[in-house]
Design a protein around this motif. Structure first.
Motif, PDB file in Angstrom:
ATOM      1  N   PRO A  42       4.469  11.583  10.270  1.00 17.96           N
ATOM      2  CA  PRO A  42       3.120  11.104   9.926  1.00 17.96           C
ATOM      3  C   PRO A  42       2.195  12.173   9.374  1.00 17.96           C
ATOM      4  N   THR A  43       2.330  13.408   9.815  1.00 17.15           N
ATOM      5  CA  THR A  43       1.419  14.451   9.350  1.00 17.15           C
ATOM      6  C   THR A  43       1.906  15.127   8.076  1.00 17.15           C
ATOM      7  N   GLY A  44       3.155  14.915   7.707  1.00 11.84           N
ATOM      8  CA  GLY A  44       3.727  15.581   6.548  1.00 11.84           C
ATOM      9  C   GLY A  44       4.087  17.033   6.786  1.00 11.84           C
ATOM     10  N   GLU A  45       3.942  17.499   8.030  1.00 10.02           N
ATOM     11  CA  GLU A  45       4.197  18.920   8.291  1.00 10.02           C
ATOM     12  C   GLU A  45       5.669  19.288   8.192  1.00 10.02           C
ATOM     13  N   LEU A  99       2.690   0.923  10.335  1.00  6.80           N
ATOM     14  CA  LEU A  99       3.606   0.546  11.420  1.00  6.80           C
ATOM     15  C   LEU A  99       3.872  -0.949  11.397  1.00  6.80           C
ATOM     16  N   ALA A 100       2.820  -1.735  11.158  1.00  8.68           N
ATOM     17  CA  ALA A 100       3.005  -3.189  11.097  1.00  8.68           C
ATOM     18  C   ALA A 100       3.917  -3.564   9.924  1.00  8.68           C
ATOM     19  N   PHE A 158       0.852  -1.189   0.000  1.00 12.19           N
ATOM     20  CA  PHE A 158       0.000   0.000   0.000  1.00 12.19           C
ATOM     21  C   PHE A 158       0.882   1.230   0.000  1.00 12.19           C
ATOM     22  N   GLY A 159       0.257   2.398  -0.120  1.00 14.19           N
ATOM     23  CA  GLY A 159       0.990   3.643  -0.174  1.00 14.19           C
ATOM     24  C   GLY A 159       0.993   4.378   1.151  1.00 14.19           C
ATOM     25  N   PRO A 160       1.521   5.592   1.165  1.00 17.49           N
ATOM     26  CA  PRO A 160       1.661   6.353   2.415  1.00 17.49           C
ATOM     27  C   PRO A 160       0.332   6.814   3.000  1.00 17.49           C
ATOM     28  N   ASP A 161      -0.764   6.699   2.238  1.00 20.54           N
ATOM     29  CA  ASP A 161      -2.070   7.118   2.754  1.00 20.54           C
ATOM     30  C   ASP A 161      -2.802   6.000   3.489  1.00 20.54           C
ATOM     31  N   ALA A 162      -2.199   4.834   3.605  1.00 18.42           N
ATOM     32  CA  ALA A 162      -2.811   3.725   4.338  1.00 18.42           C
ATOM     33  C   ALA A 162      -2.940   4.087   5.822  1.00 18.42           C
ATOM     34  N   PRO A 163      -3.813   3.405   6.563  1.00 15.30           N
ATOM     35  CA  PRO A 163      -3.929   3.667   8.005  1.00 15.30           C
ATOM     36  C   PRO A 163      -2.584   3.514   8.708  1.00 15.30           C
ATOM     37  N   ASP A 220       8.863   5.693   0.668  1.00 16.80           N
ATOM     38  CA  ASP A 220       7.809   6.681   0.891  1.00 16.80           C
ATOM     39  C   ASP A 220       6.937   6.292   2.085  1.00 16.80           C
ATOM     40  N   VAL A 221       6.732   4.990   2.284  1.00 17.27           N
ATOM     41  CA  VAL A 221       6.000   4.539   3.469  1.00 17.27           C
ATOM     42  C   VAL A 221       6.817   4.816   4.734  1.00 17.27           C
ATOM     43  N   LEU A 222       8.131   4.590   4.665  1.00 18.07           N
ATOM     44  CA  LEU A 222       8.979   4.918   5.816  1.00 18.07           C
ATOM     45  C   LEU A 222       8.888   6.410   6.138  1.00 18.07           C
ATOM     46  N   VAL A 223       8.900   7.237   5.102  1.00 16.47           N
ATOM     47  CA  VAL A 223       8.779   8.689   5.298  1.00 16.47           C
ATOM     48  C   VAL A 223       7.498   9.014   6.052  1.00 16.47           C
TER      49      VAL A 223
END
Length: 577
Positions: free
Chosen positions: A483-486, A270-271, A260-265, A475-478
């Protein structure tokens, strides 16, 4: 009205004066994709596609002229950077070659020529007059190259740069100004005459191709830039020994993308990251089985107090029998994208031992990863651990026998080395750091950018995609580190976005990149920014290797590994004073 770079929210976001401003950046990327597709950039359709009204779009990016200026400048930067990087020769000859390559590539740019033909009057006004600051920026870029060369100039640097800019404009826009065909070869003659040097031989044809004969096909672009089906296994540039080592572990084909991508839950991500940690730890353990342990280095364990009450473990290595001696010091920060891998696994321990055996005191910091089996500690927790451990190590240098401190790390560890140095400057602790040795730095966070953006800004993300690393996985690690992208453009999270002002006054740096690493170009970009800031910086490119191979695969590429260890030791000794 001048389209000042400071006039819009977009300009501030692009110059990293704003930590993050997603609306303007999203508008900018959509406008750039539209431009690259050869389509006219219009504010109405752009606002509609973004789902905002025109007033909001204007607040984000300014007027159409300002937006077009930023889009075209974003294409100038990688084109100019590539021209300078590929330029041959020295002094004035190298300057002329860079200018000629740049002129050729601009003249050959399809989207750019389409824009010039569609809107010639607007293009000339924005690109060649003070109606916008594009010309000023181009002149500044040319001035930087002149200042770094040893060319004998006919006028002071700013004046010479301006004259060269006007020459470039005369030939790039010749069809609009005089009805003549753009001619980079004629431009080269004028450049050479102004700088009083021979005209260089014509550079290779645009886009990285080299024409062999008139009836033969050109050499394709490298890696996946030229062949989307390429792999490290099929890349002719690959180091044969590393290819064989990767094959033993089933890693010579494309690295797998995440499910999945970075928008996944967040919990799903984390898993996934915890599973990636276990997989990489298993790989490192398997690699380490091929290597022998050494008994000529001793280790002690310490604890540094953290600013949030967290105690930071610090492991210190030194040559056996050297107790009481003062030796050059290295603080090692391990890789893993600031999210995975254990500090004290066998490979990281072996790295510290091999460095220490050269006559160094090596301290490694067991900072908090953003993701652990039991916790989630996103940015800036790990960075603060590194900063606080550095403060403790500096205060205890005498007791530890460290003459000086050089920060060294690979990948995410290189990120933390660079970010720790930036933070030390902000907090007034820069004097504790004698130098920085950053290997294969993971510093942009741009692994989820669209392909057009990657190709324009950091083409190695496309060229070497899947060579040991998959950018979508990164990108998932990022997304778990921030987590918020701020903090997407915060230099403390992603040092790629540090400004020249941020870097001015920094200690000496070495930036080492690997030719076939997806992250190669962001390391090179950081090195060039250090140079622009006047920092004593050395660049190093290791041919044939993918990400981190010169520190991970000791047995496979032992000569490269040994050369890297020796270079770090030499650098640390040179700064021990």
């Amino acid at each position: 009205m001048t389209a000042s770079r400071e006039a819009t929210r977009l300009a501030r976001a692009l110059s990293a004066e704003a930590v993050v401003d997603d609306g303007p950046l999203h508008a900018f990327r959509l406008a750039r994709r539209t431009f690259l597709a050869g389509t006219r950039v219009d504010m109405g359709p752009l606002a509609a596609e973004l789902g905002v009204d025109r007033a909001t779009l204007f607040r984000w990016v300014g007027n159409r002229d300002q937006l077009l200026t930023e889009v075209i400048w974003s294409l100038f930067v990688p084109t100019w950077r590539r021209a300078v990087q590929e330029a041959a020769g020295t002094g004035a000859g190298r300057v002329v070659d860079a200018l000629t390559r740049f002129t050729r590539d601009v003249c050959a740019s399809g989207p750019f020529r389409t824009h010039l033909c569609r809107e010639p009057d607007r293009a000339l006004r924005l690109l060649t007059t003070r109606a916008a600051d594009y010309q000023v920026r181009v002149t500044g870029a040319f001035a930087e190259l002149l200042a770094d060369s040893d060319a004998v100039l006919p006028l002071p640097v700013p004046d010479t740069a301006y004259v060269l800019t006007r020459v470039a404009e005369s030939f790039v826009y010749a069809d609009l100004i005089a009805g003549a065909e753009p001619d980079p070869a004629k431009a080269a003659v004028v450049y050479a005459a102004l700088l009083r040097c021979p005209v260089p031989p014509p550079p290779p044809t645009p886009g990285g191709t080299v024409t062999v004969t008139s009836d033969r096909a050109s050499t394709p672009l490298p890696g996946r830039l030229g062949d989307p089906a390429a792999t490290y296994r099929t890349d002719p540039r690959a180091d044969r020994r590393l290819r064989e080592a990767l094959a033993r572990f089933g890693l010579d084909d494309q690295a797998a993308p995440p499910p999945f991508g970075p928008d996944a839950p967040l919990e799903d991500k984390l898993a996934f990251v915890r599973g990636a940690h276990d997989a990489f730890e298993g790989l490192y353990a398997a690699i380490a089985q091929e290597e022998t342990h050494r008994d000529d280095v001793v280790r002690t364990v310490h604890a540094a107090p953290g600013r949030d009450g967290h105690e930071v473990p610090v492991y210190v290595f030194r040559p056996a029998g050297s107790e009481g001696q003062v030796l050059p010091g290295v603080v090692y920060l391990h890789g893993g994208g600031m999210t995975i891998l254990d500090c004290d696994n066998r490979l990281h321990t072996r790295w510290c031992e091999d460095l220490a055996a050269t006559g160094l005191v090596v301290a490694t910091v067991d900072f908090r990863n953003a993701v652990t089996a039991a916790d989630h500690a996103p940015f800036p927790a790990g960075l603060h651990d590194c900063a606080d451990a550095l403060t403790w190590l500096d205060a205890h240098r005498d007791g530890l026998g460290m003459a000086s401190i050089v920060l060294q790390g690979e990948s995410g560890g290189a990120n933390l080395c660079l970010a720790s140095t930036l933070l030390a400057k902000r907090e007034g602790r820069l004097g504790a750091i004698a130098g920085v040795y950053a290997m294969v730095p993971y510093v942009s966070g741009g692994y989820g950018w669209d392909e057009e953006t990657k190709r324009a800004e950091l083409p190695s993300l496309v060229e070497n995609e899947g060579w040991f690393l998959n950018t979508l996985m990164m990108d998932v690690l990022v997304s778990t580190y921030d987590p918020t992208g701020e903090h997407a453009r915060d230099p403390l999270a992603w040092p790629y976005f540090a400004t020249v002002e941020d870097l001015t006054g920094m200690p000496p740096h070495v930036v080492s990149v690997n030719e076939l690493d997806p992250l190669r170009d962001e390391g090179i970009a950081y090195y060039r920014k250090l140079q622009a800031a006047g920092v004593r910086a050395t660049g190093r490119v290791v041919l044939g290797l993918t990400h981190g191979a010169d520190s991970i695969f000791k047995t496979a590429v032992d000569d490269v590994y040994d050369a890297t260890v020796a270079d770090i030791s030499r650098f640390a000794r040179s700064l021990a004073g």
